[in-house]
Design an enzyme around this catalytic site. Sequence first.
Site, PDB file in Angstrom:
ATOM      1  N   ILE A  20       0.837  -1.200   0.000  1.00  0.00           N
ATOM      2  CA  ILE A  20       0.000   0.000   0.000  1.00  0.00           C
ATOM      3  C   ILE A  20       0.875   1.254   0.000  1.00  0.00           C
ATOM      4  CG2 ILE A  20      -1.948   1.187   1.098  1.00  0.00           C
ATOM      5  CD1 ILE A  20      -2.471  -1.816   0.337  1.00  0.00           C
ATOM      6  N   ASP A  32      -7.873   2.253 -13.985  1.00  0.00           N
ATOM      7  CA  ASP A  32      -7.743   2.816 -15.341  1.00  0.00           C
ATOM      8  C   ASP A  32      -7.156   4.227 -15.245  1.00  0.00           C
ATOM      9  OD1 ASP A  32      -8.774   0.610 -16.647  1.00  0.00           O
ATOM     10  OD2 ASP A  32     -10.803   1.418 -16.848  1.00  0.00           O
ATOM     11  N   ARG A  82      -3.507   4.288 -13.924  1.00  0.00           N
ATOM     12  CA  ARG A  82      -2.485   3.908 -14.914  1.00  0.00           C
ATOM     13  C   ARG A  82      -2.018   5.121 -15.717  1.00  0.00           C
ATOM     14  NH1 ARG A  82      -5.711  -1.816 -15.500  1.00  0.00           N
ATOM     15  NH2 ARG A  82      -4.796  -2.638 -13.576  1.00  0.00           N
ATOM     16  N   ARG A 134      31.415  15.407 -21.579  1.00  0.00           N
ATOM     17  CA  ARG A 134      32.379  14.319 -21.418  1.00  0.00           C
ATOM     18  C   ARG A 134      33.210  14.153 -22.690  1.00  0.00           C
ATOM     19  NH1 ARG A 134      35.535  11.232 -18.278  1.00  0.00           N
ATOM     20  NH2 ARG A 134      35.655   9.083 -19.034  1.00  0.00           N
ATOM     21  N   GLY A 162      30.979   4.242 -16.537  1.00  0.00           N
ATOM     22  CA  GLY A 162      31.198   3.867 -15.130  1.00  0.00           C
ATOM     23  C   GLY A 162      30.568   4.859 -14.169  1.00  0.00           C
ATOM     24  N   GLU A 173       0.140  -0.886  -9.903  1.00  0.00           N
ATOM     25  CA  GLU A 173      -1.104  -0.511 -10.599  1.00  0.00           C
ATOM     26  C   GLU A 173      -1.303  -1.338 -11.877  1.00  0.00           C
ATOM     27  OE1 GLU A 173      -2.432   3.509 -10.304  1.00  0.00           O
ATOM     28  OE2 GLU A 173      -1.042   3.926  -8.661  1.00  0.00           O
ATOM     29  N   GLU A 220       2.411  -7.260 -17.804  1.00  0.00           N
ATOM     30  CA  GLU A 220       1.674  -8.428 -18.324  1.00  0.00           C
ATOM     31  C   GLU A 220       0.151  -8.185 -18.196  1.00  0.00           C
ATOM     32  OE1 GLU A 220       4.351  -8.547 -16.216  1.00  0.00           O
ATOM     33  OE2 GLU A 220       5.682  -9.111 -17.848  1.00  0.00           O
TER      34      GLU A 220
HETATM   35  N1  CAA Z   1     -13.879  -0.701 -15.644  1.00  0.00           N
HETATM   36  C1  CAA Z   1     -15.054  -1.129 -15.132  1.00  0.00           C
HETATM   37  N2  CAA Z   1     -15.358  -2.440 -15.012  1.00  0.00           N
HETATM   38  C2  CAA Z   1     -14.457  -3.344 -15.423  1.00  0.00           C
HETATM   39  C3  CAA Z   1     -13.225  -2.965 -15.969  1.00  0.00           C
HETATM   40  C4  CAA Z   1     -12.954  -1.575 -16.085  1.00  0.00           C
HETATM   41  N3  CAA Z   1     -11.792  -1.149 -16.582  1.00  0.00           N
HETATM   42  N4  CAA Z   1     -12.527  -4.057 -16.276  1.00  0.00           N
HETATM   43  C5  CAA Z   1     -13.279  -5.112 -15.953  1.00  0.00           C
HETATM   44  N5  CAA Z   1     -14.460  -4.669 -15.441  1.00  0.00           N
HETATM   45  C6  CAA Z   1     -15.593  -5.489 -15.011  1.00  0.00           C
HETATM   46  C7  CAA Z   1     -16.042  -6.441 -16.120  1.00  0.00           C
HETATM   47  O1  CAA Z   1     -16.932  -5.788 -16.984  1.00  0.00           O
HETATM   48  C8  CAA Z   1     -16.683  -7.544 -15.342  1.00  0.00           C
HETATM   49  O2  CAA Z   1     -17.966  -7.108 -14.966  1.00  0.00           O
HETATM   50  P1  CAA Z   1     -19.257  -8.116 -14.921  1.00  0.00           P
HETATM   51  O3  CAA Z   1     -19.104  -8.919 -13.703  1.00  0.00           O
HETATM   52  O4  CAA Z   1     -20.423  -7.195 -14.844  1.00  0.00           O
HETATM   53  O5  CAA Z   1     -19.211  -8.936 -16.151  1.00  0.00           O
HETATM   54  C9  CAA Z   1     -15.844  -7.612 -14.082  1.00  0.00           C
HETATM   55  O6  CAA Z   1     -15.191  -6.340 -13.949  1.00  0.00           O
HETATM   56  C10 CAA Z   1     -14.799  -8.699 -14.111  1.00  0.00           C
HETATM   57  O7  CAA Z   1     -13.989  -8.521 -15.245  1.00  0.00           O
HETATM   58  P2  CAA Z   1     -12.889  -9.591 -15.673  1.00  0.00           P
HETATM   59  O8  CAA Z   1     -13.558 -10.937 -15.797  1.00  0.00           O
HETATM   60  O9  CAA Z   1     -12.160  -9.053 -16.834  1.00  0.00           O
HETATM   61  O10 CAA Z   1     -11.964  -9.626 -14.355  1.00  0.00           O
HETATM   62  P3  CAA Z   1     -10.716 -10.513 -13.998  1.00  0.00           P
HETATM   63  O11 CAA Z   1     -10.916 -11.116 -12.667  1.00  0.00           O
HETATM   64  O12 CAA Z   1     -10.373 -11.415 -15.139  1.00  0.00           O
HETATM   65  O13 CAA Z   1      -9.544  -9.423 -13.801  1.00  0.00           O
HETATM   66  C11 CAA Z   1      -7.820  -7.901 -14.436  1.00  0.00           C
HETATM   67  C12 CAA Z   1      -9.215  -8.489 -14.729  1.00  0.00           C
HETATM   68  C13 CAA Z   1      -7.616  -6.868 -15.533  1.00  0.00           C
HETATM   69  C14 CAA Z   1      -6.722  -8.941 -14.492  1.00  0.00           C
HETATM   70  C15 CAA Z   1      -7.838  -7.218 -13.036  1.00  0.00           C
HETATM   71  O14 CAA Z   1      -7.898  -8.165 -11.997  1.00  0.00           O
HETATM   72  C16 CAA Z   1      -6.641  -6.317 -12.818  1.00  0.00           C
HETATM   73  O15 CAA Z   1      -6.630  -5.166 -13.252  1.00  0.00           O
HETATM   74  N6  CAA Z   1      -5.592  -6.827 -12.102  1.00  0.00           N
HETATM   75  C17 CAA Z   1      -4.472  -5.979 -11.703  1.00  0.00           C
HETATM   76  C18 CAA Z   1      -4.744  -5.364 -10.372  1.00  0.00           C
HETATM   77  C19 CAA Z   1      -3.877  -4.164 -10.119  1.00  0.00           C
HETATM   78  O16 CAA Z   1      -3.631  -3.340 -10.993  1.00  0.00           O
HETATM   79  N7  CAA Z   1      -3.462  -4.016  -8.851  1.00  0.00           N
HETATM   80  C20 CAA Z   1      -2.722  -2.891  -8.432  1.00  0.00           C
HETATM   81  C21 CAA Z   1      -3.193  -2.464  -7.063  1.00  0.00           C
HETATM   82  S1  CAA Z   1      -2.810  -0.833  -6.536  1.00  0.00           S
HETATM   83  C22 CAA Z   1      -1.145  -0.809  -6.321  1.00  0.00           C
HETATM   84  O17 CAA Z   1      -0.417  -1.164  -7.189  1.00  0.00           O
HETATM   85  C23 CAA Z   1      -0.574  -0.338  -5.041  1.00  0.00           C
HETATM   86  C24 CAA Z   1      -0.492   1.097  -4.869  1.00  0.00           C
HETATM   87  O18 CAA Z   1      -0.728   1.587  -3.773  1.00  0.00           O
HETATM   88  C25 CAA Z   1      -0.019   1.991  -5.975  1.00  0.00           C
END
Ligand code: CAA
Length: 380
Positions: free
Chosen positions: A157, A240, A243, A268, A340, A363, A367
């Site tokens: 976090i 979104d 990112r 340099r 270096g 975030e 991949e």
């Molecule tokens: N906006 C709105 N809804 C969305 C969406 C979006 N961009 N993407 C997917 N959804 C919805 C889908 O429409 C679907 O909805 P329904 O149930 O109504 O059909 C639902 O979400 C599930 O979608 P998926 O089946 O595509 O979901 P998934 O389980 O396969 O996962 C994933 C998709 C893209 C892999 C997602 O899990 C993901 O983004 N993983 C990465 C997580 C991440 O970025 N973590 C970082 C955490 S924060 C951090 O890094 C720390 C910090 O403090 C900075």
Amino acid sequence: MQFELTDEQKLIQQTARDFAHGVVRPRAKELDQTGAFPSDIVKDLARLGFMGIMVSPEYGGSGLDTIAYVLAMEEIASACASTGVIMSVNNSLVCDPLSQFGSEEQKKEFLMPLAKGEKLGCFALSEPNAGSDAARQQTTAVQDGDSFVINGTKNFITNGKEADIAIVFAMTDKTKGHRGISAFIIPRDTKGFSVSRLEHKLGIRASSTAQFVLEDVRVHRKNMLAGIGDGFKVAMFTLDGGRIGIASQALGIASAALEESVEFAKQREAFGQLIHNFEAIQWMVADMATRLDAARFLTLRAAYLKDRKARFSKEAAMAKLYAAESAMWITTKAIQIHGGYGYTTDYPVERHFRDAKITEIYEGTSEIQRLVIATNIFKE
Ligand code: CAA
């Protein structure tokens, strides 16, 4: 899409550049070495209106667009990537979902102090066994009268140590998979909410990365963000936008590495002349500048679409993927140009190289960005 910035956007860019050069950059090396949280700089960012850039002035924000946010983020991150991510998380991962999904009461109580920079926010989605697979939440929220009782562990976090307010995701109904996840706004001083671990990191060392433990944390239902079971959509929408913020951070890191490489090559000497006369150096610089500009255009396009309330998931993923991988590539070449010296702490390029790596991970890893891009392509 227009390529000319508005006067307001230019002003924000210049303000951020002046502050970054005058105040942040001179402190970056010390912050990297001590790992100390730059609280005085964060207060200045608040005074400049940079902690709630896209939030409406009605709720204490600057009321600017996402393009202005990208421009400001790039400047701040070019001086110090740690400061950049502190700002990005507060703006993108906390203020943005509160603006989008918060009730009037939640906006007044939580968004306003966060947007003014009086309070700091964090976003608690990841767990020890739910990183890329964010839907696999183990944290539970069980309803008890007007409250929910939350138990679980959250990790990685950003801002976790200093944050006053956390957006926490938890399962309100395990049988429903991702549709059983809900989001809660939780003040960090709530009983049972503690920091259990702080990470020691390769880069962005002045931004804290914490693990939280939540033990019977009681949250009133009025602090649920959006509806019951809407948490996964809140998280996806928020990421979104996040990112775009991390793409901008990567742009900042890469632009600093390029600028420092050009300066170094102009001073340099080797084999009786300045090294910028060598084609080997020129070609590296040309490729670095081209990748940086391409990443910048992708990032601005994603911001432009977000501002127009168009779909931008794919474009934000493309921007983050390309900007992050370009930052890694550009900082590698920056060290190469410095030879270096670039491998020592006498020059900032080694810090940029270490800071760049995280942009390929948090975030959503590169991949995951490819997965988001491909999923959207096949859906179109
Ligand atoms: N906006 C709105 N809804 C969305 C969406 C979006 N961009 N993407 C997917 N959804 C919805 C889908 O429409 C679907 O909805 P329904 O149930 O109504 O059909 C639902 O979400 C599930 O979608 P998926 O089946 O595509 O979901 P998934 O389980 O396969 O996962 C994933 C998709 C893209 C892999 C997602 O899990 C993901 O983004 N993983 C990465 C997580 C991440 O970025 N973590 C970082 C955490 S924060 C951090 O890094 C720390 C910090 O403090 C900075």
